[in-house]
Design a protein around this motif. Sequence first.
Motif, mmCIF file in Angstrom:
data_model
loop_
_atom_site.group_PDB
_atom_site.id
_atom_site.type_symbol
_atom_site.label_atom_id
_atom_site.label_comp_id
_atom_site.label_asym_id
_atom_site.label_seq_id
_atom_site.Cartn_x
_atom_site.Cartn_y
_atom_site.Cartn_z
ATOM 1 N N LEU A 26 -40.360 26.150 37.782
ATOM 2 C CA LEU A 26 -41.589 25.200 38.054
ATOM 3 C C LEU A 26 -41.256 24.280 39.354
ATOM 4 O O LEU A 26 -40.411 23.638 39.484
ATOM 5 C CB LEU A 26 -41.830 24.286 36.976
ATOM 6 N N SER A 27 -42.608 24.309 40.011
ATOM 7 C CA SER A 27 -42.491 23.614 41.360
ATOM 8 C C SER A 27 -43.529 22.901 41.862
ATOM 9 O O SER A 27 -43.679 22.451 42.882
ATOM 10 C CB SER A 27 -42.016 24.631 42.511
ATOM 11 N N LYS A 28 -44.659 22.877 40.756
ATOM 12 C CA LYS A 28 -45.821 21.885 41.361
ATOM 13 C C LYS A 28 -46.244 21.399 39.759
ATOM 14 O O LYS A 28 -45.634 21.549 38.863
ATOM 15 C CB LYS A 28 -46.813 22.826 41.683
ATOM 16 N N LYS A 29 -47.163 20.466 39.953
ATOM 17 C CA LYS A 29 -47.708 19.785 38.856
ATOM 18 C C LYS A 29 -48.824 20.546 38.049
ATOM 19 O O LYS A 29 -49.767 21.061 38.675
ATOM 20 C CB LYS A 29 -48.174 18.568 39.508
ATOM 21 N N PHE A 30 -48.598 20.512 36.716
ATOM 22 C CA PHE A 30 -49.656 21.093 36.003
ATOM 23 C C PHE A 30 -50.089 19.959 35.014
ATOM 24 O O PHE A 30 -49.620 19.020 34.812
ATOM 25 C CB PHE A 30 -49.002 22.188 35.127
ATOM 26 N N ASP A 31 -51.431 19.914 34.586
ATOM 27 C CA ASP A 31 -51.932 19.130 33.737
ATOM 28 C C ASP A 31 -52.474 19.451 32.443
ATOM 29 O O ASP A 31 -52.451 18.557 31.584
ATOM 30 C CB ASP A 31 -53.259 18.418 34.443
ATOM 31 N N GLU A 32 -52.530 20.747 32.141
ATOM 32 C CA GLU A 32 -53.041 21.150 30.914
ATOM 33 C C GLU A 32 -51.750 21.578 30.042
ATOM 34 O O GLU A 32 -50.988 22.574 30.246
ATOM 35 C CB GLU A 32 -53.983 22.485 31.221
ATOM 36 N N PRO A 33 -51.940 21.041 28.724
ATOM 37 C CA PRO A 33 -50.689 21.616 27.946
ATOM 38 C C PRO A 33 -50.905 23.196 27.596
ATOM 39 O O PRO A 33 -51.819 23.712 27.336
ATOM 40 C CB PRO A 33 -50.992 20.846 26.389
ATOM 41 N N GLY A 34 -49.709 23.883 27.680
ATOM 42 C CA GLY A 34 -49.852 25.212 27.421
ATOM 43 C C GLY A 34 -48.448 25.959 27.499
ATOM 44 O O GLY A 34 -47.251 25.070 27.564
ATOM 45 N N ILE A 35 -48.479 27.012 27.858
ATOM 46 C CA ILE A 35 -47.015 28.009 27.912
ATOM 47 C C ILE A 35 -47.321 28.432 29.377
ATOM 48 O O ILE A 35 -48.002 28.799 29.767
ATOM 49 C CB ILE A 35 -46.982 29.176 26.779
ATOM 50 N N TYR A 36 -46.219 27.945 30.118
ATOM 51 C CA TYR A 36 -45.929 28.432 31.696
ATOM 52 C C TYR A 36 -44.670 29.360 31.783
ATOM 53 O O TYR A 36 -43.758 29.181 30.922
ATOM 54 C CB TYR A 36 -45.608 26.927 32.372
ATOM 55 N N GLY A 37 -45.119 30.318 32.619
ATOM 56 C CA GLY A 37 -43.614 31.211 32.884
ATOM 57 C C GLY A 37 -44.053 31.780 34.101
ATOM 58 O O GLY A 37 -45.284 31.880 34.636
#
Length: 168
Positions: free
Chosen positions: A147-158
């Motif tokens: 993870l190297s950037k900003k996310f705003d929406e709750p969820g599953i990231y991969g």
Amino acid sequence: MKHKLLLLYAWLVRTFFIFFPDIPLIMRLRGWLYSFGMQGADKNLQISANSILVGLENLKCGKNVYIASNVVINASCMINIEDGVMIGIASTLVSGDHTMEDGSYRYGKPKRNPIFIGRGSWVAGNALITAGGSLPPSSLLAGGAVLSKKFDEPGIYGGVPAKLIRKN
């Protein structure tokens, strides 16, 4: 001078408690001791014996935070871990990046950006969060993800780099 004293303090806490078992009572005691050098730490901060924390003065943890074995946190810039976050085995959080100068990354000026991990999130094992990474509240960062950037929406990231896989 304060930074160097906190490096020594963190080393002493880690060295003294490395042989104690990772049971909740000892992990809370370890978290409580680390909290004296942190910018902020709430109750029930649990830190495993093999974790390495560098830059305590730039680290802020909410309540009920769990940091598992072999986690490395290098806080050269602010790292904010909110309430109820779990950081899985062998994950790494680094709030500084290297830049190139004269054809070498060794001598470039560091680029520092804060890291944010939202309330109730889970950073699974072997994940990497670099400078500027932001995980929204109630989210999961999958094992091995970067993870190297900003996310705003709750969820599953991969993935590498991390992207939204599914919304919560």
